[in-house]
Scaffold this active site. Structure first.
Site, short mmCIF file in Angstrom:
data_model
loop_
_atom_site.label_atom_id
_atom_site.label_comp_id
_atom_site.label_asym_id
_atom_site.label_seq_id
_atom_site.Cartn_x
_atom_site.Cartn_y
_atom_site.Cartn_z
N VAL A 260 10.03 -53.89 -12.09
CA VAL A 260 10.12 -53.66 -10.37
C VAL A 260 12.01 -52.96 -10.81
O VAL A 260 11.95 -52.98 -12.25
CB VAL A 260 10.48 -54.81 -9.56
CG1 VAL A 260 11.09 -55.71 -9.71
CG2 VAL A 260 10.22 -54.52 -8.17
N CYS A 261 12.33 -52.12 -10.03
CA CYS A 261 13.33 -51.33 -9.57
C CYS A 261 13.20 -50.43 -11.19
O CYS A 261 12.50 -50.09 -11.32
CB CYS A 261 14.11 -52.96 -9.16
SG CYS A 261 15.88 -51.61 -8.80
N THR A 262 14.54 -50.50 -11.42
CA THR A 262 15.00 -49.61 -12.22
C THR A 262 14.38 -50.83 -14.06
O THR A 262 14.60 -49.98 -14.82
CB THR A 262 16.56 -49.83 -12.33
OG1 THR A 262 17.12 -51.34 -12.10
CG2 THR A 262 17.04 -48.69 -11.72
N THR B 78 10.07 -46.63 -9.37
CA THR B 78 11.36 -47.62 -9.26
C THR B 78 11.88 -47.41 -8.44
O THR B 78 12.03 -46.58 -7.15
CB THR B 78 11.66 -47.15 -10.42
OG1 THR B 78 12.96 -47.67 -11.27
CG2 THR B 78 12.37 -45.31 -10.64
#
Length: 198
Positions: free
Chosen positions: A102-104, A122
């Site tokens: 998840v995310c970066t 991302t």
């Protein structure tokens, strides 16, 4: 299902906790057999991006021993992706069936080579950083390409966790978990490769 939650200095705890809260209901509800999880890090204790300290269960275990590996994000992923010792450990996840970020956290998966030829997402602030690692960056809450699944920024970790619960079980189970979380935003029954709630 043996799950490895990768934690590291500078991670964003919300990235981790949203997914963790949702998927661990698979065990609590006995929705899948033999569900277990391990907090894995490159050292015994890590500190998140706001000073919260967490202890790991295992220091640099072979991630290939798990069925699912999850990578949260945080600003530190921007430099960790160039840390060869850290990335050599991350690459031990190569044979794992389900690789999820998840995310970066997607930058870690990308730098490890896990997103080659795949679509991914991302945090919107990192689309340009992710682009060299994958076939296409998609603006969506959740993107699945085979057994590689990526989520957008921060709170998308909850959607990502619910998406995985539904993918591994059924709509009835994810609705039950969604009710437990009191999270009305996930749209069950829309299990597509690109999840974009309306």
């Amino acid at each position: 299902m043996k799950m490895a939650f990768v934690i590291f200095d500078g991670m964003t705890s919300m990235d981790f906790v949203g997914f963790y809260e949702a998927v661990t209901w698979l065990s609590i509800l006995k929705a899948k057999e033999d569900v277990s999880w391990t907090f894995c890090a490159d050292k015994a204790e890590i500190t998140d991006d706001r000073g919260l300290k967490m202890k790991s269960d295992a220091v640099q275990p072979n991630l290939g021993d798990y069925d699912l590996v999850f990578f949260p994000g945080g600003l530190s992923t921007r430099t960790l992706r160039f840390d060869e010792n850290f990335m050599d450990w991350i690459r031990t996840a190569e044979p794992v069936s389900y690789k999820i970020s998840v995310c970066t956290g997607a930058l870690l998966m990308g730098a490890a080579g896990f997103l080659n030829g795949k679509r991914a997402t991302t945090n919107s602030s990192a689309y340009e950083l992710l682009a060299p690692y994958c076939a296409e960056v998609i603006s969506a809450r959740v993107v699945r390409d085979g057994h590689t699944i990526t989520g957008a920024g921060v709170t998308a970790s909850i959607d990502l966790g619910l998406y995985l619960v539904e993918m591994l079980t059924n709509t009835e189970t994810v609705l039950q978990v969604q009710q437990k979380l009191e999270y009305p935003y996930y749209q069950a029954g829309k299990l597509q490769d690109v999840y974009m709630p309306t």
